[in-house]
Structures are given as C-alpha cells and as structure tokens.
Design an enzyme around this catalytic site. Structure first.
Site, PDB file in Angstrom:
ATOM      1  N   SER A 103       0.814  -1.205   0.000  1.00 46.60           N
ATOM      2  CA  SER A 103       0.000   0.000   0.000  1.00 46.60           C
ATOM      3  C   SER A 103       0.855   1.265   0.000  1.00 46.60           C
ATOM      4  O   SER A 103       1.581   1.541  -0.937  1.00 46.60           O
ATOM      5  CB  SER A 103      -0.945  -0.043   1.216  1.00 46.60           C
ATOM      6  OG  SER A 103      -1.906   0.968   1.149  1.00 46.60           O
ATOM      7  N   ASP A 243      -2.567   6.119  -3.433  1.00 43.78           N
ATOM      8  CA  ASP A 243      -1.439   5.476  -2.755  1.00 43.78           C
ATOM      9  C   ASP A 243      -0.911   4.359  -3.662  1.00 43.78           C
ATOM     10  O   ASP A 243      -1.329   4.218  -4.808  1.00 43.78           O
ATOM     11  CB  ASP A 243      -1.839   4.957  -1.373  1.00 43.78           C
ATOM     12  CG  ASP A 243      -2.898   3.866  -1.431  1.00 43.78           C
ATOM     13  OD1 ASP A 243      -3.612   3.779  -2.438  1.00 43.78           O
ATOM     14  OD2 ASP A 243      -3.005   3.092  -0.465  1.00 43.78           O
TER      15      ASP A 243
END
Length: 453
Positions: A103, A243
């Site tokens: 992530s 992200d």
C-alpha cells in the site's frame, strides 16, 4: 490480528520478515484450501495482482508456484490496483485472490492481501488456518503430480474489464475539465489516466513512471504537496492523489487545498442524500475522523456510525447494516453499491460526478466543513501492546482527556502493519495539539518504550 496478518494482510520487509518462501507457502495453502472440496474435473482458480515494487515480481512468481504446485490455476493480472483484484475476484467467479502490495509503505516493504471470492478481505478463521500452516502446526498440504499440476494464465484482460467497469459508472462526461492525477509511481499508473481520458477529461499526470523503487517516494496520497503545487501551476479544476495500490484517494481543489477522506465523504454524502442514494442517511466513519466531519454532518441531517480504524471494520459495519457510504480520513472510501473495498479511482469518479451535477467547485462543496486542527505522530516502539497499555501512559492519556474536555480528544492506537503507536490529538488550536501529543510521547520516552530512529 494474527501473528503474520495485520489489518491489511501479511506485511513486512521483503526478504527480511516476508520472504519468497513465505509467499510460496501461502500460495500452497490457498491452492489446497480452496481446491480440496472441488469435484473431479473442477479446478481451483486464484487470481493474482501486484503493485510496482521490485519485490512484487518475486512474490508473484512465488505465490503462483505455490498455487500451481497444489493443482490450482493461477491467473495473473500483472500490475494493477487492489480494488481491481477485488472486482475481478467477485465478477469472474474466482475462488480467491491475492494482491501483492504494501500500500502506502516504502518500496522495500511488501505484503500479501488475500481476498475471498466475494471480493472481501479474508475472514479471521481462514487467516488463523494459514498462520497455523506457516508455523508448521498443521500437516503439509499434498502436492499435485502429472497432469494434476496447475497452470499459470495471463489474465491482463481482467484488468481491462475493470477499466471498462469504472468508465461505465460515470454518469457525466468530464469534457472541458482539467484534472491532475498523482499515481504515486504505483498501481494507478497502469489504469487511472486511461479512465479519465476515456471520460473526456483534459488529464495531467505526475508520478506515473514506476521503476521498482520510487513507489510512494515523496508522491501520492501520503505526500500530497507536489500535487497541490502541480494543480495550481497547471490551472486544473481538481487533482486526485492515490497510494501505492490505489485503494486510497485524496483530492486537491483548484486553489491547491487538500480535501481529505473525511471531506470527500461529506461532499459525496450530501449529494447522495439529495439524490436518495444514501441508505438511512448514514455514513460509516472511524474513530480517527475529524470532529469537523460530525459537526458538518449534524448540520445537514446526516447520521454517522463510528468503527475502529481499518477499512475492514468500515466495510463490515456497512455490510451488516446495509449502508452505502463509508470510509477513513486517509482516503479509503467505500461506495458499497459499486465496490467491496476502498477504490481510489472510483472515488475520483464520484467526486467528479458530484462537482458536475452540483455545478460547484470542490472548494465550494467542502466549504461548510470546518476542519479541527489535528496532530498525529507515529512513535516507533519495540512492543506495541506494552506501549499502548502501560499504566503510566494510560494515566497521561486520561490527564489529556480531562484537560481537553469537550473541546477536543486524544487517541492512542497501535498500527496494524508497522511497529508503531500513533498518538493523535484534536483540539481547537494546533498549539494545544502539539502540547498534548508531546506530553504523552514524553512519558513513553521516560519509560524507555520508544526506539531511537
């Protein structure tokens, strides 16, 4: 949370505490677990996606080897987003899916996000079985031989179908709108621009040249500053930052002001309520949401639920209660009608829809929301549980709570994926936030709970 799996999968530094062997064993277990009850002639099918980290390629091959070793078939989406993997898993009748990503973490970290056939994060019961297998507490799974060995299948077509799905969700053309996208040198690099171009936007993209080590490096939703500057320089109407695996989205208005996840939920929630699309006129938030969100929602008659931090808990609340919108300040926003997970690009589309339908700028749409000053500091510790439950630390937190009264709050929580304890204070002035955050961290330091950087 388990020994290996946190709130967002099995995460660690590549080849340190998350190795190719670990990934191989996870793949073996999944191939066996989802294939053991198949009838003769039926194959277990598992789809795999990855982000742009250098180690993601290593883990992709390791997981695929484990899956095929047990007789299951591994379908490779290649570089794609977490929400696209969830979409493909549920729409293409896969038994489960794995997204290889850490992530928003630095490039040297990686993770295995396991998703079930409904496009949801894996249940705790299955995670417990995986962990028991990793620790050698259960027998080795049988390996396939001869023609029973599985195969790998190039499935880039699945990613393309997801792109088509996103495009189909837009209710209005983005023509004549100048839109900036920060792809964080991550998964969005392979999808976001194609979507916005297809919808007619005049699209400007930054940080979309991944090289394996520049993912999240001073870019994306965790480093919004470059997008803020870029939007103003290019005269864009709006900007969106993702992200590393594009399940988060933060926005920037035309003047370069940050519009975070709380503000996005407010903007979209007000529009959905007006359109009769906000189930029970309720938004699901987490305990980290800003005070300002609740005051703004109260003013327009929108109710709210609060869960613990983690989009898993937001989703579970939404699923149980039938709610249609929820998310986190960090930009994980779930539009339940369209997705089972936070989806950064979908969130961008929904914000654009709101702006176009209301014929207002993002700044004007967010204007009624007054953000309370908030300060969050991450404290690196050796033992998260000990640091979080130490009596003297808890006493310091109680003292701050008493002094703030109804004018603010303090929150102490452990990271689900890193050796960190987060100390967050909200108050009516930043000076108070700084004072009270430091007050608690100083106690942790005096007790020797904090690791030196």
């Amino acid at each position: 949370m388990g020994k290996y799996f946190g709130t967002d999968g099995y995460r660690g530094e590549a080849n340190v505490n998350l190795t190719a062997d670990s990934a191989f064993r996870v793949g073996k277990f999944l191939g066996w677990y989802y294939g053991k009850d198949k009838k003769d002639g039926e194959k277990c099918r598992i789809v795999i996606g990855k982000d742009t980290r250098r180690s993601s390629y290593m883990f992709e091959y390791a997981i695929a080897a484990g899956i095929t070793a047990t007789g299951a078939d591994a379908y490779l989406l290649h570089v794609t987003t977490t929400p696209s993997v969830a979409y493909v898993a549920r729409s293409e009748d896969f038994d489960c899916a794995v997204m290889i990503s850490a992530s928003h973490n630095p490039y040297y970290d990686n993770g295995l996000k396991v998703i079930n056939g409904n496009g949801e994060k894996l249940g705790e019961d299955v995670i417990a079985e995986i962990e028991a297998y990793l620790d050698g507490e259960t027998p080795e799974v049988p390996l396939a031989t001869k023609d029973k060995i599985g195969r790998t299948v190039d499935f880039a077509a699945g990613r393309n179908r997801y792109i088509g799905y996103l495009i189909s969700l837009a209710t209005k053309s983005f023509k004549d709108k100048k839109v900036a996208l920060d792809c964080s040198n991550g998964s969005a690099s392979s999808i976001a621009k194609s979507v916005f171009d297809a919808l007619g936007a005049d699209t400007f993209v930054i940080h979309n040249e991944p090289n394996g080590t520049n993912i999240n490096d001073n870019c994306g939703s965790t480093h919004i500053e470059s997008l803020q500057k870029f939007v103003v320089e290019k005269g864009c109407d709006v900007g969106f930052a993702y992200d590393g695996d594009a399940d988060r989205c933060l926005a920037v208005d035309a003047e370069g002001n940050l519009i975070d996840g709380d503000q996005i939920m407010y903007v979209c929630g007000c529009y959905m309520k007006e359109k009769g699309q906000l189930q029970d006129d309720t938004i699901v938030t987490t305990v980290m949401s800003n005070f300002g969100l609740y005051k703004a929602l109260d003013a327009v008659g929108i109710k709210y639920e609060k869960t613990q931090v983690g989009d898993r808990f937001v989703y579970e609340n939404m699923l149980h209660n039938g709610f249609s919108l929820g998310g986190e300040q960090s930009g994980h926003i779930i539009f339940m009608r369209h997705a089972t997970t936070g989806d950064g690009i979908l969130t961008s589309i929904k914000v654009m829809e709101t702006m176009l339908a209301m014929k207002k700028s993002l700044k004007d749409l967010a204007a009624p929301f007054t953000v309370f000053p908030q300060l969050l500091k991450n404290v690196r510790v050796e033992d998260k549980e000990k640091a979080q439950k130490d009596p003297k630390v808890l006493a310091a937190v109680d003292k701050v709570t008493e002094e703030l009264g109804s004018d603010g709050r303090i929150l102490l929580r452990a990271s689900g994926t890193e050796p960190l304890v987060r100390v967050m204070v909200e108050a009516d002035t930043m000076k108070k936030c700084e004072k009270y955050v430091s007050q608690v961290i100083d106690v942790m330091k005096e007790l020797g709970l904090v690791l030196n950087d």
